[in-house]
Design an enzyme around this catalytic site. Structure first.
Site, PDB file in Angstrom:
ATOM      1  N   LYS A 164      -1.799  -2.123   7.550  1.00  0.00           N
ATOM      2  CA  LYS A 164      -3.218  -1.913   7.815  1.00  0.00           C
ATOM      3  C   LYS A 164      -3.669  -2.836   8.944  1.00  0.00           C
ATOM      4  O   LYS A 164      -3.395  -4.036   8.928  1.00  0.00           O
ATOM      5  CB  LYS A 164      -4.035  -2.204   6.545  1.00  0.00           C
ATOM      6  N   TYR A 219      -9.345 -10.995  -6.977  1.00  0.00           N
ATOM      7  CA  TYR A 219      -8.391 -10.975  -8.101  1.00  0.00           C
ATOM      8  C   TYR A 219      -8.599 -12.141  -9.057  1.00  0.00           C
ATOM      9  O   TYR A 219      -7.993 -12.155 -10.136  1.00  0.00           O
ATOM     10  CB  TYR A 219      -6.958 -10.969  -7.565  1.00  0.00           C
ATOM     11  N   HIS A 269      -2.747   2.502  -5.790  1.00  0.00           N
ATOM     12  CA  HIS A 269      -3.224   1.168  -5.400  1.00  0.00           C
ATOM     13  C   HIS A 269      -3.345   0.236  -6.601  1.00  0.00           C
ATOM     14  O   HIS A 269      -3.397  -0.992  -6.421  1.00  0.00           O
ATOM     15  CB  HIS A 269      -4.584   1.302  -4.704  1.00  0.00           C
ATOM     16  N   ARG A 283       0.863  -1.175   0.000  1.00  0.00           N
ATOM     17  CA  ARG A 283       0.000   0.000   0.000  1.00  0.00           C
ATOM     18  C   ARG A 283       0.901   1.227   0.000  1.00  0.00           C
ATOM     19  O   ARG A 283       2.042   1.160   0.447  1.00  0.00           O
ATOM     20  CB  ARG A 283      -0.923   0.006   1.212  1.00  0.00           C
ATOM     21  N   HIS A 333      -3.845  -9.740   3.745  1.00  0.00           N
ATOM     22  CA  HIS A 333      -5.288  -9.822   3.925  1.00  0.00           C
ATOM     23  C   HIS A 333      -5.630 -10.756   5.085  1.00  0.00           C
ATOM     24  O   HIS A 333      -5.044 -11.833   5.211  1.00  0.00           O
ATOM     25  CB  HIS A 333      -5.971 -10.339   2.647  1.00  0.00           C
ATOM     26  N   ARG A 381      -0.645  -2.353  -6.657  1.00  0.00           N
ATOM     27  CA  ARG A 381      -0.877  -3.462  -5.728  1.00  0.00           C
ATOM     28  C   ARG A 381      -1.844  -4.468  -6.346  1.00  0.00           C
ATOM     29  O   ARG A 381      -1.649  -5.679  -6.237  1.00  0.00           O
ATOM     30  CB  ARG A 381      -1.425  -2.909  -4.410  1.00  0.00           C
TER      31      ARG A 381
END
Length: 468
Positions: free
Chosen positions: A309, A450, A415, A284, A441, A418
């Site tokens: 995050k 994805y 982003h 990120r 994640h 990414r």
């Protein structure tokens, strides 16, 4: 913005003259007093109440007004309160300029009024109030509120609660923004009297009249949920009958490998290196810019991302093609660090209270940013000169300019690289769980998005693993 009533304006100007305020400065006082007048009307606040002035000054600070403007606004409000006290109960008292006893500044909304740029209240809210006035009470007398209403203390408690939990400053800004909009919707009623019904009406209004996205409505819901549970100390309960914004499936924009190279070729250092890390490691933007020298282990070929995050750490492999360029960048940072030490700077910014626990850490090489800012930042409270990392907006502007020069017909942000990282790994038949770990994640369902960005490659004939 609403104009001051002519009689009130004349009396305020006369009082400025009587108070020996320089005539060249009087225009500024009148302008700030007009902002205060509009602020009180929009939030249904009593103009002479002490807390109203505090809330007004905090609003100005949140909008980036200078200290000089804040001091002048404070004096402008103080002069009005002094004028109001001098008027007493005479016929010319300011309160008598409206048809609502003991409520200065309470006047009906006027169609065609301008919109206040200082308070930042959204145009749609103002237009809704103007187009659909409440006919259940006299137009000249807006709804009364409790005298002890003070949203300033509520925002202070919100900030303290979020900081205690070590949430991101972005979370605080986002929650505070949505709560301010909710405050406008409920017309600044006493925070202790806010109910779940107010929340239901607000969320429904966002979806039906504002047509906000599902993610925006959910963010507003989470902000108010946090407010109820952790600030007001109330049980939120169940929210039934709320019109929720329809959540549409989102497929991220992905660049082709050649397009990534085209964008990078149009960029200069250090922005090109930032983009290479975004794509090469799936970072990120804030994770990349907050990298420090100690995050790199070139011997093991591992990059450690601290406080990503959700305050989570993870590791990713350092791209072999970037190892030499990254080491050159660290050498440049070391040279800049030496110059800073010789100029007597106070170190880099550290998180939480680390600089109190380790007083010398801010000046150590291992804590320096990999992508430092070009200039030093002066800390307002202590007057210290410290160095911050590269600002995100500079990277975003560089990416936007590079995409335009490369003539790539896609909506590309930081982003996007990414997204491209994950999609290209999936296209190369990497396991989805491996990609999940690299991206950080918490749930594999987030990574599954994805699968829609690459072509499906499945075998039609089922086969036993024993026969592979």
């Amino acid at each position: 913005m609403r104009s001051l009533p002519p009689k009130l304006l004349r009396r305020y100007q006369d009082f400025l003259n009587a108070s020996q305020i320089d005539r060249q400065e009087q225009a500024g006082y009148v302008k700030l007093f007009r902002y205060y007048y509009d602020f009180c009307l929009k939030y249904s606040l009593k103009g002479t109440h002490p807390d109203t002035g505090v809330s007004f000054l905090e609003k100005l600070r949140s909008k980036g007004q200078t200290d000089a403007q804040i001091r002048q606004a404070d004096k402008a409000v103080a002069l009005y309160k002094q004028l109001a006290a001098n008027m007493g109960s005479s016929e010319g008292r300011i309160d008598s300029e409206v048809n609502c006893e003991n409520e200065p500044f309470q006047v009906p909304l006027q169609k065609g009024s301008g919109l206040d740029q200082i308070t930042g209240i959204e145009k749609k809210v103002m237009q809704r109030e103007t187009a659909h006035p409440d006919t259940s009470r006299p137009k000249s007398c807006p709804q009364k509120i409790a005298k002890d209403t003070d949203w300033t203390q509520l925002y202070d408690a919100l900030a303290s609660s979020i900081q205690v939990r070590h949430y991101s400053p972005k979370t605080l800004r986002s929650y505070r923004s949505w709560i301010r909009k909710f405050q406008t919707f409920v017309k600044s009623k006493n925070p202790s009297s806010i109910t779940v019904e107010d929340v239901k009406n607000y969320l429904t209004w966002l979806a039906v009249e504002r047509h906000v996205s599902a993610s925006s409505q959910n963010l507003a819901f989470n902000s108010l949920l946090y407010l109820f549970r952790n600030v007001l100390g109330k049980e939120f309960g169940t929210i039934d009958g709320v019109v929720r914004a329809k959540k549409r499936p989102y497929i991220p924009v992905v660049l082709e490998r050649a397009e990534v190279d085209q964008v990078i070729a149009e960029m200069v250092h250090p922005y090109s290196l930032v983009v290479k890390l975004l794509y090469g490691c799936g970072l990120r933007l804030f994770e990349c810019l907050q990298l420090r020298i100690q995050c790199f282990n070139f011997g093991a070929g591992v990059l450690t991302i601290h406080d990503g995050k959700g305050k989570k750490d993870r590791t990713v492999p350092i791209p072999e093609t970037l190892a030499a360029e990254l080491q050159e960048q660290i050498v440049r940072v070391g040279e800049l660090h030496q110059q800073d030490l010789e100029s007597g700077y106070d170190g880099v910014f550290l998180f939480d209270a680390l600089d109190l626990k380790y007083p010398n850490a801010a000046k150590e090489l291992i804590w320096q940013w990999v992508f430092p800012a070009n200039s030093l930042t002066q800390v307002k409270e202590t007057r210290e000169l410290r160095r911050y990392h590269l600002h995100p907006s500079l990277v975003q502007k560089a990416i936007r300019a590079a995409v335009q020069r490369a003539k790539i017909p896609k909506r590309v942000t930081a982003h996007t690289f990414r997204h491209s990282f994950a999609s290209h790994l999936l296209q190369a038949n990497y396991d989805i769980r491996t990609i999940q770990e690299l991206l950080g994640h918490a749930n594999v369902r987030t990574t599954m998005i994805y699968t829609h960005t690459v072509r499906s490659r499945t075998l039609k004939e089922a086969k036993s693993p024993l026969d592979f």
